[in-house]
Design a protein around this motif. Structure first.
Motif, PDB file in Angstrom:
ATOM      1  N   GLY A 373       0.793  -1.221   0.000  1.00 39.33           N
ATOM      2  CA  GLY A 373       0.000   0.000   0.000  1.00 39.33           C
ATOM      3  C   GLY A 373       0.824   1.269   0.000  1.00 39.33           C
ATOM      4  O   GLY A 373       0.305   2.356   0.271  1.00 39.33           O
ATOM      5  N   ARG A 374       2.098   1.161  -0.324  1.00 36.19           N
ATOM      6  CA  ARG A 374       2.970   2.328  -0.322  1.00 36.19           C
ATOM      7  C   ARG A 374       3.151   2.930  -1.709  1.00 36.19           C
ATOM      8  O   ARG A 374       3.888   3.909  -1.866  1.00 36.19           O
ATOM      9  CB  ARG A 374       4.343   1.955   0.259  1.00 36.19           C
ATOM     10  N   CYS A 375       2.491   2.382  -2.700  1.00 39.58           N
ATOM     11  CA  CYS A 375       2.616   2.897  -4.060  1.00 39.58           C
ATOM     12  C   CYS A 375       1.355   2.545  -4.834  1.00 39.58           C
ATOM     13  O   CYS A 375       0.789   1.443  -4.669  1.00 39.58           O
ATOM     14  CB  CYS A 375       3.854   2.301  -4.743  1.00 39.58           C
ATOM     15  N   GLY A 376       0.897   3.466  -5.675  1.00 39.31           N
ATOM     16  CA  GLY A 376      -0.296   3.223  -6.484  1.00 39.31           C
ATOM     17  C   GLY A 376      -0.030   2.443  -7.743  1.00 39.31           C
ATOM     18  O   GLY A 376      -0.942   2.239  -8.552  1.00 39.31           O
ATOM     19  N   ALA A 377       1.220   2.004  -7.937  1.00 37.68           N
ATOM     20  CA  ALA A 377       1.626   1.161  -9.069  1.00 37.68           C
ATOM     21  C   ALA A 377       1.315   1.780 -10.423  1.00 37.68           C
ATOM     22  O   ALA A 377       0.718   1.132 -11.282  1.00 37.68           O
ATOM     23  CB  ALA A 377       0.995  -0.219  -8.945  1.00 37.68           C
ATOM     24  N   PRO A 378       1.730   3.020 -10.700  1.00 33.31           N
ATOM     25  CA  PRO A 378       1.547   3.561 -12.055  1.00 33.31           C
ATOM     26  C   PRO A 378       2.371   2.798 -13.085  1.00 33.31           C
ATOM     27  O   PRO A 378       2.060   2.838 -14.277  1.00 33.31           O
ATOM     28  CB  PRO A 378       2.028   5.002 -11.918  1.00 33.31           C
ATOM     29  N   CYS A 379       3.400   2.066 -12.635  1.00 33.17           N
ATOM     30  CA  CYS A 379       4.233   1.298 -13.563  1.00 33.17           C
ATOM     31  C   CYS A 379       3.442   0.205 -14.258  1.00 33.17           C
ATOM     32  O   CYS A 379       3.782  -0.236 -15.358  1.00 33.17           O
ATOM     33  CB  CYS A 379       5.426   0.698 -12.833  1.00 33.17           C
ATOM     34  N   SER A 380       2.360  -0.259 -13.598  1.00 32.83           N
ATOM     35  CA  SER A 380       1.554  -1.335 -14.178  1.00 32.83           C
ATOM     36  C   SER A 380       0.310  -0.816 -14.893  1.00 32.83           C
ATOM     37  O   SER A 380      -0.486  -1.604 -15.409  1.00 32.83           O
ATOM     38  CB  SER A 380       1.119  -2.306 -13.068  1.00 32.83           C
ATOM     39  N   GLY A 381       0.132   0.491 -14.898  1.00 30.62           N
ATOM     40  CA  GLY A 381      -1.068   1.069 -15.494  1.00 30.62           C
ATOM     41  C   GLY A 381      -2.210   1.205 -14.515  1.00 30.62           C
ATOM     42  O   GLY A 381      -3.312   1.610 -14.893  1.00 30.62           O
ATOM     43  N   ALA A 382      -1.963   0.893 -13.218  1.00 30.21           N
ATOM     44  CA  ALA A 382      -3.019   0.997 -12.218  1.00 30.21           C
ATOM     45  C   ALA A 382      -3.368   2.448 -11.912  1.00 30.21           C
ATOM     46  O   ALA A 382      -4.449   2.728 -11.392  1.00 30.21           O
ATOM     47  CB  ALA A 382      -2.600   0.273 -10.932  1.00 30.21           C
ATOM     48  N   GLN A 383      -2.466   3.360 -12.230  1.00 25.97           N
ATOM     49  CA  GLN A 383      -2.708   4.795 -12.050  1.00 25.97           C
ATOM     50  C   GLN A 383      -2.408   5.500 -13.368  1.00 25.97           C
ATOM     51  O   GLN A 383      -1.371   5.252 -13.987  1.00 25.97           O
ATOM     52  CB  GLN A 383      -1.792   5.380 -10.963  1.00 25.97           C
ATOM     53  N   THR A 384      -3.307   6.372 -13.777  1.00 30.65           N
ATOM     54  CA  THR A 384      -3.038   7.213 -14.937  1.00 30.65           C
ATOM     55  C   THR A 384      -2.252   8.442 -14.483  1.00 30.65           C
ATOM     56  O   THR A 384      -2.131   8.718 -13.292  1.00 30.65           O
ATOM     57  CB  THR A 384      -4.340   7.662 -15.598  1.00 30.65           C
ATOM     58  N   ALA A 385      -1.739   9.184 -15.438  1.00 27.61           N
ATOM     59  CA  ALA A 385      -1.006  10.404 -15.109  1.00 27.61           C
ATOM     60  C   ALA A 385      -1.905  11.379 -14.354  1.00 27.61           C
ATOM     61  O   ALA A 385      -1.458  12.063 -13.425  1.00 27.61           O
ATOM     62  CB  ALA A 385      -0.446  11.039 -16.376  1.00 27.61           C
ATOM     63  N   ALA A 386      -3.190  11.436 -14.745  1.00 27.01           N
ATOM     64  CA  ALA A 386      -4.123  12.345 -14.069  1.00 27.01           C
ATOM     65  C   ALA A 386      -4.376  11.890 -12.638  1.00 27.01           C
ATOM     66  O   ALA A 386      -4.508  12.709 -11.726  1.00 27.01           O
ATOM     67  CB  ALA A 386      -5.431  12.417 -14.843  1.00 27.01           C
ATOM     68  N   GLN A 387      -4.476  10.571 -12.419  1.00 31.02           N
ATOM     69  CA  GLN A 387      -4.697  10.052 -11.076  1.00 31.02           C
ATOM     70  C   GLN A 387      -3.445  10.228 -10.205  1.00 31.02           C
ATOM     71  O   GLN A 387      -3.546  10.356  -8.987  1.00 31.02           O
ATOM     72  CB  GLN A 387      -5.080   8.570 -11.141  1.00 31.02           C
ATOM     73  N   TYR A 388      -2.273  10.237 -10.844  1.00 28.23           N
ATOM     74  CA  TYR A 388      -1.009  10.378 -10.116  1.00 28.23           C
ATOM     75  C   TYR A 388      -0.703  11.842  -9.792  1.00 28.23           C
ATOM     76  O   TYR A 388       0.053  12.148  -8.867  1.00 28.23           O
ATOM     77  CB  TYR A 388       0.123   9.783 -10.962  1.00 28.23           C
ATOM     78  N   ALA A 389      -1.306  12.758 -10.537  1.00 22.84           N
ATOM     79  CA  ALA A 389      -0.994  14.193 -10.427  1.00 22.84           C
ATOM     80  C   ALA A 389      -1.172  14.744  -9.015  1.00 22.84           C
ATOM     81  O   ALA A 389      -0.374  15.601  -8.591  1.00 22.84           O
ATOM     82  CB  ALA A 389      -1.846  14.985 -11.419  1.00 22.84           C
ATOM     83  N   PRO A 390      -2.203  14.343  -8.229  1.00 20.01           N
ATOM     84  CA  PRO A 390      -2.325  14.893  -6.873  1.00 20.01           C
ATOM     85  C   PRO A 390      -1.103  14.639  -5.994  1.00 20.01           C
ATOM     86  O   PRO A 390      -0.781  15.459  -5.129  1.00 20.01           O
ATOM     87  CB  PRO A 390      -3.567  14.194  -6.316  1.00 20.01           C
ATOM     88  N   ALA A 391      -0.429  13.508  -6.197  1.00 14.57           N
ATOM     89  CA  ALA A 391       0.781  13.239  -5.419  1.00 14.57           C
ATOM     90  C   ALA A 391       1.865  14.256  -5.751  1.00 14.57           C
ATOM     91  O   ALA A 391       2.555  14.771  -4.860  1.00 14.57           O
ATOM     92  CB  ALA A 391       1.276  11.817  -5.690  1.00 14.57           C
ATOM     93  N   VAL A 392       2.015  14.560  -7.036  1.00  9.43           N
ATOM     94  CA  VAL A 392       3.005  15.553  -7.465  1.00  9.43           C
ATOM     95  C   VAL A 392       2.619  16.926  -6.917  1.00  9.43           C
ATOM     96  O   VAL A 392       3.467  17.674  -6.415  1.00  9.43           O
ATOM     97  CB  VAL A 392       3.117  15.584  -8.995  1.00  9.43           C
ATOM     98  N   ALA A 393       1.327  17.254  -7.004  1.00  3.12           N
ATOM     99  CA  ALA A 393       0.864  18.544  -6.486  1.00  3.12           C
ATOM    100  C   ALA A 393       1.069  18.645  -4.977  1.00  3.12           C
ATOM    101  O   ALA A 393       1.333  19.726  -4.442  1.00  3.12           O
ATOM    102  CB  ALA A 393      -0.606  18.745  -6.833  1.00  3.12           C
ATOM    103  N   GLY A 394       0.963  17.518  -4.275  1.00  5.14           N
ATOM    104  CA  GLY A 394       1.194  17.519  -2.831  1.00  5.14           C
ATOM    105  C   GLY A 394       2.627  17.879  -2.502  1.00  5.14           C
ATOM    106  O   GLY A 394       2.883  18.632  -1.559  1.00  5.14           O
ATOM    107  N   VAL A 395       3.567  17.351  -3.281  1.00  4.20           N
ATOM    108  CA  VAL A 395       4.976  17.683  -3.057  1.00  4.20           C
ATOM    109  C   VAL A 395       5.232  19.153  -3.332  1.00  4.20           C
ATOM    110  O   VAL A 395       5.808  19.872  -2.511  1.00  4.20           O
ATOM    111  CB  VAL A 395       5.888  16.803  -3.936  1.00  4.20           C
ATOM    112  N   THR A 396       4.804  19.626  -4.504  1.00  5.03           N
ATOM    113  CA  THR A 396       5.082  21.021  -4.874  1.00  5.03           C
ATOM    114  C   THR A 396       4.382  22.000  -3.934  1.00  5.03           C
ATOM    115  O   THR A 396       4.946  23.022  -3.548  1.00  5.03           O
ATOM    116  CB  THR A 396       4.658  21.281  -6.326  1.00  5.03           C
ATOM    117  N   GLY A 397       3.147  21.685  -3.535  1.00  8.22           N
ATOM    118  CA  GLY A 397       2.418  22.563  -2.635  1.00  8.22           C
ATOM    119  C   GLY A 397       3.014  22.607  -1.244  1.00  8.22           C
ATOM    120  O   GLY A 397       3.087  23.660  -0.608  1.00  8.22           O
ATOM    121  N   LEU A 398       3.463  21.444  -0.752  1.00  5.35           N
ATOM    122  CA  LEU A 398       4.064  21.384   0.574  1.00  5.35           C
ATOM    123  C   LEU A 398       5.386  22.150   0.601  1.00  5.35           C
ATOM    124  O   LEU A 398       5.657  22.925   1.524  1.00  5.35           O
ATOM    125  CB  LEU A 398       4.290  19.927   0.976  1.00  5.35           C
ATOM    126  N   VAL A 399       6.223  21.956  -0.414  1.00  4.33           N
ATOM    127  CA  VAL A 399       7.519  22.638  -0.467  1.00  4.33           C
ATOM    128  C   VAL A 399       7.330  24.146  -0.599  1.00  4.33           C
ATOM    129  O   VAL A 399       8.042  24.941   0.022  1.00  4.33           O
ATOM    130  CB  VAL A 399       8.376  22.089  -1.623  1.00  4.33           C
TER     131      VAL A 399
END
Length: 567
Positions: A373-399
């Motif tokens: 449960g530590r990764c949404g597995a985008p490598c397998s197609g389980a996450q799209t780029a749009a579904q993965y985007a909130p994680a990226v936004a969380g990093v940029t927003g927090l920093v």
């Protein structure tokens, strides 16, 4: 015995020097494993007692029977005494600005330094005089076969008998100190600098090099020790250049590395500065330019470690040595950067793996991290780029300081681990979260200053005048002073007109060296500093990482008291 100094070289007369003579009682002989049970200190100047400090201390542990027999301090006596976290700041305040004196000073100073490190107080680096070392230098073996405090107290007819209690022993040490100072006074030692130079650790060759300081002014600035091939050996700063450099040729300088440097030095150059801020900045720049062999900073010329997002369809976090736009840092070690990166991964859901994932049709087999449960597995197609985007936004927003929700997620996880009695995991996560919050807070404050195109600030110089600094994008562009009676604003205008042009670069600090921005920020933060003007308002994200400082205080307290979270 050293040669007699001229009146101008005498430095601080011993009769005008404030000494704090102190003694400790402890549960044992190791400052790493034992604790302080009693403080005793006497402040004296010119033979007059100015004050005393005495208190028992709750060591928060048992006192061995042999120590009880020696000191008479029992567990019952200390059970209602204040703890060290209350006593230590009071003692540091009592001793501030004084020369510390102790009998076998290495023991007592070692315990106080260890206490400062453990409780988060900066060690003030006072001048220290050891009456054991001074006694062995002054007294012959025939006169003093032993330099134990009881023996010297008897020799100098001390009014107080040392009885292994802190205040009594400190009072006895005062009489011993005065007796020793009378002895060295008859040999021509009249100043603190001469006293330090008289101690046996100083060689004749080291004393002879005092002449290297003769041409230096009594002004603030930067000094450079140069070797036989004109190489810069060491760079330092001083409020009084002449006095500071002269200290390298006395016993006050005990660091083997710098004593070796002094032995190699053939000349001392200097740059006078308007005030302490300019000196600190020039020191940083000269160390960066010359990389002197004896400056510790030269061994790590990079600007620390940064945590940055990679440039790919499914970004991940990477450790880099140079600042990038949106990066977190700088952190002073790779280990701290790794801790911050792990906390960011847990807080935001950014993938922890290092696989480069293609933008189209990823089809790799999920790793164990996905099963945990530590990764949404985008490598397998389980996450799209749009579904993965909130994680990226969380990093940029927090920093950037735009959100703190990821920190609340980390806090919830800590509480859950504690409730499940998984204390080892909670301790690890707590320490990583602490590292992340500190890095965020510091980075956001430095970035806020570096964003300002021009800032002019002033500080009172303590003599009715003003110290000025012109700061451009986090770098010192000009510095000057307006002495008492001089109209300040014309000086400001002249400093602004002659200030260096600053070209900005990449990263959160716009190319400014992190250490320089941090030095300027500390100067601006000091009480009494005033903003004369800024090109844009200076503001910091108060509701970002700064709002978690109270959490850091609780975490630090838990670490020092219990070693784990919530138990």
């Amino acid at each position: 015995m050293t040669g007699q100094l001229t009146f101008d070289e005498l430095g601080t007369p011993l009769r005008e020097t404030t000494f704090v003579v102190f003694d400790l009682e402890t549960t044992g002989g190791s400052h790493e494993t034992d604790a302080i049970t009693e403080f005793g200190a006497v402040k004296v100047r010119g033979g007059e007692v100015l004050g005393e400090f005495a208190t028992l201390v709750d060591p928060e542990r048992g006192i061995p029977p042999e120590v009880v027999a020696l000191t008479g301090i029992t567990e019952v006596m200390v059970s209602s005494a204040p703890r060290l976290d209350t006593v230590l700041p009071a003692f540091l305040e009592f001793a501030a600005g004084s020369v510390l004196v102790a009998h076998n000073a290495g023991f007592d100073v070692g315990f106080v330094k260890a206490a400062c490190a453990r409780l988060g107080y900066p060690w003030p680096k006072p001048t220290v005089v050891c009456t054991v070392k001074l006694g062995r230098r002054v007294l012959s073996r025939e006169e003093a076969p032993s330099c134990r405090l009881s023996a010297l107290a008897t020799l100098f007819r001390a009014e107080t008998v040392p009885i292994h209690r802190a205040l009594a022993d400190a009072r006895a040490t005062v009489d011993v100190l005065h007796g020793l100072l009378e002895r060295v006074g008859s040999l021509g030692v009249q100043s603190l600098e001469e006293l330090l130079g008289y101690l046996p650790e100083v060689t004749d060759a080291q004393r002879r090099k005092r002449t290297l300081a003769e041409d230096l002014p009594h002004e603030p600035g930067v000094y450079l020790f140069r070797g036989p091939s004109e190489e810069v050996l060491y760079v330092g700063t001083a409020v009084d250049l002449r006095r500071r450099v002269r200290q390298y040729f006395t016993a006050g300088e005990t660091r083997r590395r710098l004593r070796e440097m002094v032995a190699l030095a053939v000349r001392v150059d200097h740059v006078t500065c308007a005030h302490s801020l300019e000196a600190e900045v020039r020191e940083l720049r000269l160390i960066s330019a010359h990389k002197p062999a004896y400056n510790r900073r030269s061994k790590n010329p990079h600007n620390g470690w940064w945590v940055a997002l990679t440039d790919e369809p499914f970004p991940r976090l990477s450790l880099v040595r140079g600042p990038r736009d949106g990066a977190l840092g700088p952190l002073r070690s790779r280990a701290l950067a790794e801790d911050a990166m792990h906390a960011l991964q847990q807080a935001t859901g950014i993938r922890p793996c290092t696989v480069r994932i293609p933008a189209r049709s990823p089809s790799a087999t999920p790793c164990a991290l996905a099963e945990l449960g530590r990764c949404g597995a985008p490598c397998s197609g389980a996450q799209t780029a749009a579904q993965y985007a909130p994680a990226v936004a969380g990093v940029t927003g927090l920093v950037a300081g735009a959100l703190t929700d990821p920190l609340r997620l980390l806090e919830t996880r800590l509480l859950d681990l504690s409730a499940a009695q998984r204390y080892e995991e909670a301790r690890t996560d707590r320490d990583r979260m602490s590292t992340l919050i500190r890095a965020l807070d510091r980075g956001q404050r430095l970035a806020a200053l570096a964003r300002i195109a021009e800032l002019v600030a002033a500080r009172p110089d303590g003599a009715g005048g003003w110290e000025f600094a012109v700061v451009r994008h986090g770098r010192l562009a000009s510095a000057g002073v307006a002495q008492r009676g001089v109209p300040p604003m014309p000086v400001v205008e002249q400093l602004v007109a002659s200030a260096e042009t600053v070209f900005t670069g990449d990263g959160p600090l716009h190319g400014a060296p992190p250490e320089e921005v941090a030095v300027i920020l500390r100067w601006l933060d000091r009480p009494g500093t005033r903003l004369v003007r800024t090109s844009t308002p200076w503001s910091e994200p108060a509701y970002a990482a700064a709002s978690w400082r109270h959490w850091l205080e609780r975490a630090d307290h838990a670490r020092s008291r219990l070693g784990h979270w919530g138990k």
